[in-house]
Design an enzyme around this catalytic site. Structure first.
Site, PDB file in Angstrom:
ATOM      1  N   ASN A   2       0.812  -1.216   0.000  1.00 27.92           N
ATOM      2  CA  ASN A   2       0.000   0.000   0.000  1.00 27.92           C
ATOM      3  C   ASN A   2       0.847   1.269   0.000  1.00 27.92           C
ATOM      4  O   ASN A   2       0.511   2.257   0.645  1.00 27.92           O
ATOM      5  CB  ASN A   2      -0.995   0.002   1.179  1.00 27.92           C
ATOM      6  CG  ASN A   2      -2.063   1.063   1.088  1.00 27.92           C
ATOM      7  OD1 ASN A   2      -2.500   1.587   2.101  1.00 27.92           O
ATOM      8  ND2 ASN A   2      -2.511   1.401  -0.101  1.00 27.92           N
ATOM      9  N   CYS A  13       2.793   1.947  -3.326  1.00 23.55           N
ATOM     10  CA  CYS A  13       3.095   2.253  -4.739  1.00 23.55           C
ATOM     11  C   CYS A  13       1.849   2.214  -5.606  1.00 23.55           C
ATOM     12  O   CYS A  13       1.318   3.254  -5.995  1.00 23.55           O
ATOM     13  CB  CYS A  13       4.145   1.286  -5.296  1.00 23.55           C
ATOM     14  SG  CYS A  13       5.780   1.430  -4.540  1.00 23.55           S
ATOM     15  N   SER A  73      -1.453   0.693  -5.229  1.00 26.37           N
ATOM     16  CA  SER A  73      -2.818   0.961  -4.760  1.00 26.37           C
ATOM     17  C   SER A  73      -3.049   2.420  -4.357  1.00 26.37           C
ATOM     18  O   SER A  73      -4.142   2.941  -4.618  1.00 26.37           O
ATOM     19  CB  SER A  73      -3.229  -0.019  -3.650  1.00 26.37           C
ATOM     20  OG  SER A  73      -2.366   0.041  -2.546  1.00 26.37           O
ATOM     21  N   ASP A 101       4.745  -4.299 -10.053  1.00 28.86           N
ATOM     22  CA  ASP A 101       5.167  -3.560  -8.867  1.00 28.86           C
ATOM     23  C   ASP A 101       6.418  -2.759  -9.219  1.00 28.86           C
ATOM     24  O   ASP A 101       7.463  -3.339  -9.522  1.00 28.86           O
ATOM     25  CB  ASP A 101       5.464  -4.528  -7.729  1.00 28.86           C
ATOM     26  CG  ASP A 101       5.687  -3.829  -6.398  1.00 28.86           C
ATOM     27  OD1 ASP A 101       5.885  -2.596  -6.381  1.00 28.86           O
ATOM     28  OD2 ASP A 101       5.671  -4.524  -5.368  1.00 28.86           O
TER      29      ASP A 101
END
Length: 152
Positions: A13, A15, A17, A124
């Site tokens: 939580n 990067c 989202s 990611d």
């Protein structure tokens, strides 16, 4: 049809989202009924921390301020509070499926499946370069735009 309440979920939580939350909030700002929008992480490593500085920077360059967001972990009540719980990748989705309570009312989705009808992960960017954050922002902006269009 009113816009659904939505929880975006990635690993920590910080990067992906938070970017999705900020983008979706930005895209729905003019809606007559404001949906509940939030983000959370699978893990609790970053609880209380702001988003990664690179996520803040890429969002700010597009006119979206996510600097006041704070990381939190997914909670069981999230599956009752939100209409949609949206995972950034297959690993996040698999974890959410295992922690989702039996009485959950939320629908689980993979972000790209909900947005584009594909089984693609949102990569990611944490260990990447600034251009990786730019690419993720672009993917999330396109996807969030598609999600908003589905419910307009």
């Amino acid at each position: 049809m009113p816009l659904p309440s939505i929880l975006f979920v990635c690993l920590g939580n910080i990067c992906r989202s938070p970017l999705a939350e900020g983008i979706y909030r930005h895209l729905t700002a003019a809606a007559s009924e404001k949906p509940l929008i939030a983000s959370a992480g699978i893990g609790g490593w970053h609880i209380g921390n702001p988003p990664d500085r690179r996520s803040i920077k890429v969002a700010a360059a597009k006119g979206i301020d996510i600097s006041r967001q704070r990381a939190r972990q997914v909670r069981p009540e999230d599956f009752l509070e939100f209409d949609l719980v949206v995972a950034m990748d297959e690993s996040n989705l698999a974890t959410l499926e295992t922690v989702m309570p039996a009485e959950a009312t939320a629908r689980l989705h993979l972000f790209a499946d909900l947005a584009f009808g594909t089984r693609q992960d949102v990569p990611d960017p944490y260990y990447g370069e600034p251009e990786d954050f730019e690419a993720v922002y672009s993917m999330l902006f396109s996807g969030c735009s598609a999600v908003v269009a589905k419910f307009e």
